[in-house]
Scaffold this motif. Structure first.
Motif, PDB file in Angstrom:
ATOM      1  N   ASN A 156       2.814  59.680  21.428  1.00 37.01           N
ATOM      2  CA  ASN A 156       2.970  60.792  22.381  1.00 37.01           C
ATOM      3  C   ASN A 156       4.448  61.138  22.596  1.00 37.01           C
ATOM      4  OD1 ASN A 156       3.702  58.513  23.818  1.00 37.01           O
ATOM      5  ND2 ASN A 156       2.845  59.252  25.741  1.00 37.01           N
ATOM      6  N   GLY A 157       5.263  60.846  21.583  1.00 36.47           N
ATOM      7  CA  GLY A 157       6.708  61.039  21.698  1.00 36.47           C
ATOM      8  C   GLY A 157       7.123  62.469  21.959  1.00 36.47           C
ATOM      9  N   MET A 158       6.420  63.429  21.370  1.00 33.98           N
ATOM     10  CA  MET A 158       6.806  64.829  21.573  1.00 33.98           C
ATOM     11  C   MET A 158       6.519  65.280  23.009  1.00 33.98           C
ATOM     12  SD  MET A 158       8.387  65.750  18.946  1.00 33.98           S
ATOM     13  CE  MET A 158       8.876  64.081  18.567  1.00 33.98           C
ATOM     14  N   ASN A 159       5.514  64.683  23.638  1.00 29.91           N
ATOM     15  CA  ASN A 159       5.258  64.985  25.053  1.00 29.91           C
ATOM     16  C   ASN A 159       6.402  64.459  25.917  1.00 29.91           C
ATOM     17  OD1 ASN A 159       2.812  66.225  24.474  1.00 29.91           O
ATOM     18  ND2 ASN A 159       1.680  64.321  24.653  1.00 29.91           N
ATOM     19  N   LEU A 160       6.897  63.273  25.590  1.00 27.41           N
ATOM     20  CA  LEU A 160       8.038  62.719  26.311  1.00 27.41           C
ATOM     21  C   LEU A 160       9.301  63.543  26.037  1.00 27.41           C
ATOM     22  CD1 LEU A 160       7.447  58.920  25.633  1.00 27.41           C
ATOM     23  CD2 LEU A 160       7.041  60.155  27.770  1.00 27.41           C
ATOM     24  N   ALA A 161       9.448  63.988  24.800  1.00 30.74           N
ATOM     25  CA  ALA A 161      10.611  64.812  24.439  1.00 30.74           C
ATOM     26  C   ALA A 161      10.600  66.126  25.205  1.00 30.74           C
ATOM     27  CB  ALA A 161      10.621  65.068  22.935  1.00 30.74           C
ATOM     28  N   ARG A 162       9.429  66.700  25.383  1.00 29.86           N
ATOM     29  CA  ARG A 162       9.306  67.952  26.120  1.00 29.86           C
ATOM     30  C   ARG A 162       9.794  67.775  27.556  1.00 29.86           C
ATOM     31  NH1 ARG A 162       6.722  72.390  24.573  1.00 29.86           N
ATOM     32  NH2 ARG A 162       5.495  71.318  23.001  1.00 29.86           N
ATOM     33  N   LYS A 163       9.520  66.584  28.129  1.00 29.55           N
ATOM     34  CA  LYS A 163       9.973  66.311  29.500  1.00 29.55           C
ATOM     35  C   LYS A 163      11.489  66.170  29.566  1.00 29.55           C
ATOM     36  CE  LYS A 163       5.725  64.081  31.024  1.00 29.55           C
ATOM     37  NZ  LYS A 163       5.104  62.816  31.431  1.00 29.55           N
ATOM     38  N   GLN A 164      12.076  65.539  28.555  1.00 35.37           N
ATOM     39  CA  GLN A 164      13.529  65.356  28.564  1.00 35.37           C
ATOM     40  C   GLN A 164      14.248  66.657  28.245  1.00 35.37           C
ATOM     41  OE1 GLN A 164      15.312  62.162  26.314  1.00 35.37           O
ATOM     42  NE2 GLN A 164      17.209  63.293  26.130  1.00 35.37           N
ATOM     43  N   HIS A 165      13.790  67.354  27.232  1.00 38.57           N
ATOM     44  CA  HIS A 165      14.477  68.559  26.767  1.00 38.57           C
ATOM     45  C   HIS A 165      13.920  69.790  27.484  1.00 38.57           C
ATOM     46  CE1 HIS A 165      16.714  66.430  23.731  1.00 38.57           C
ATOM     47  NE2 HIS A 165      15.602  65.871  23.294  1.00 38.57           N
ATOM     48  N   GLN A 166      14.120  69.818  28.772  1.00 35.97           N
ATOM     49  CA  GLN A 166      13.613  70.940  29.562  1.00 35.97           C
ATOM     50  C   GLN A 166      14.497  72.173  29.469  1.00 35.97           C
ATOM     51  OE1 GLN A 166      12.551  69.782  33.528  1.00 35.97           O
ATOM     52  NE2 GLN A 166      11.320  68.076  32.828  1.00 35.97           N
ATOM     53  N   GLU A 167      15.564  72.097  28.676  1.00 33.87           N
ATOM     54  CA  GLU A 167      16.407  73.278  28.504  1.00 33.87           C
ATOM     55  C   GLU A 167      15.778  74.287  27.542  1.00 33.87           C
ATOM     56  OE1 GLU A 167      17.745  70.506  25.228  1.00 33.87           O
ATOM     57  OE2 GLU A 167      17.153  70.281  27.311  1.00 33.87           O
ATOM     58  N   ILE A 168      14.734  73.871  26.829  1.00 33.67           N
ATOM     59  CA  ILE A 168      14.069  74.820  25.938  1.00 33.67           C
ATOM     60  C   ILE A 168      12.792  75.321  26.606  1.00 33.67           C
ATOM     61  CG2 ILE A 168      15.068  73.894  23.821  1.00 33.67           C
ATOM     62  CD1 ILE A 168      12.520  72.383  23.333  1.00 33.67           C
ATOM     63  N   PRO A 169      12.348  76.519  26.225  1.00 30.23           N
ATOM     64  CA  PRO A 169      11.153  77.091  26.874  1.00 30.23           C
ATOM     65  C   PRO A 169       9.919  76.204  26.699  1.00 30.23           C
ATOM     66  CG  PRO A 169      12.247  78.719  25.475  1.00 30.23           C
ATOM     67  CD  PRO A 169      12.911  77.409  25.213  1.00 30.23           C
ATOM     68  N   LYS A 170       9.007  76.304  27.648  1.00 27.47           N
ATOM     69  CA  LYS A 170       7.790  75.478  27.636  1.00 27.47           C
ATOM     70  C   LYS A 170       6.853  75.837  26.475  1.00 27.47           C
ATOM     71  CE  LYS A 170       7.715  74.744  32.642  1.00 27.47           C
ATOM     72  NZ  LYS A 170       8.420  73.504  32.641  1.00 27.47           N
ATOM     73  N   GLU A 171       6.954  77.043  25.963  1.00 28.62           N
ATOM     74  CA  GLU A 171       6.014  77.480  24.925  1.00 28.62           C
ATOM     75  C   GLU A 171       6.432  77.113  23.501  1.00 28.62           C
ATOM     76  OE1 GLU A 171       8.770  80.847  26.010  1.00 28.62           O
ATOM     77  OE2 GLU A 171       7.368  79.676  27.181  1.00 28.62           O
ATOM     78  N   VAL A 172       7.463  76.298  23.324  1.00 28.13           N
ATOM     79  CA  VAL A 172       7.848  75.912  21.969  1.00 28.13           C
ATOM     80  C   VAL A 172       6.744  75.056  21.350  1.00 28.13           C
ATOM     81  CG1 VAL A 172      10.327  76.007  22.428  1.00 28.13           C
ATOM     82  CG2 VAL A 172       9.130  73.852  22.661  1.00 28.13           C
ATOM     83  N   THR A 173       6.631  75.168  20.038  1.00 24.94           N
ATOM     84  CA  THR A 173       5.608  74.398  19.331  1.00 24.94           C
ATOM     85  C   THR A 173       6.071  72.949  19.143  1.00 24.94           C
ATOM     86  OG1 THR A 173       6.523  74.896  17.151  1.00 24.94           O
ATOM     87  CG2 THR A 173       4.933  76.487  18.062  1.00 24.94           C
ATOM     88  N   LYS A 174       5.131  72.092  18.804  1.00 22.15           N
ATOM     89  CA  LYS A 174       5.488  70.689  18.556  1.00 22.15           C
ATOM     90  C   LYS A 174       6.411  70.577  17.345  1.00 22.15           C
ATOM     91  CE  LYS A 174       1.969  68.165  20.912  1.00 22.15           C
ATOM     92  NZ  LYS A 174       1.351  66.874  21.033  1.00 22.15           N
TER      93      LYS A 174
END
Length: 123
Positions: free
Chosen positions: A31-49
């Motif tokens: 589930n690393g990309m889910n954790l990455a999404r939480k850390q890298h909140q500077e990019i939009p939420k709709e970015v693909t995996k």
């Protein structure tokens, strides 16, 4: 050696190690990309995996570059300002490219900080 160079090389080692460890964790966990999404909140939420994984891989590579340059400067007891400058230019170029790609206010802030970091080294 000036206090500015001492600070920059310490930042290079710390930032590099943080990016290596965190992004290596993101790449290795299921589930690393889910954790990455939480850390890298500077990019939009709709970015693909796939886009997120690309960012994680690039940040890992940049972290490795920063760490190696920083640790080499401690081992050699000398700061090669050219290497520091090249790493900062690469980082700022990446951040500006990301800001232009996403056209999102948080990525613009990230690129502004990276440019300020570069300008701080030059001045």
């Amino acid at each position: 050696m000036s206090w500015k160079l001492e600070i920059y090389r310490a930042i290079f080692v710390a930032f590099g190690m943080f990016e290596i460890i965190s992004n290596l964790i993101f790449l290795s966990l299921k589930n690393g990309m889910n954790l990455a999404r939480k850390q890298h909140q500077e990019i939009p939420k709709e970015v693909t995996k796939k886009q997120l994984k690309t960012k994680v891989m690039l940040m890992f590579i940049l972290g490795l570059l920063f760490f190696l340059i920083g640790i080499a400067s401690f081992i050699l007891r000398n700061v090669n300002e050219t290497y520091f400058l090249l790493a900062l230019i690469l980082f700022a170029t990446y951040a500006v490219g990301e800001a232009l790609y996403y056209k999102y206010w948080k990525t613009l802030g990230f690129s502004a900080v990276s440019i300020l970091f570069l300008l701080g080294f030059l001045l």
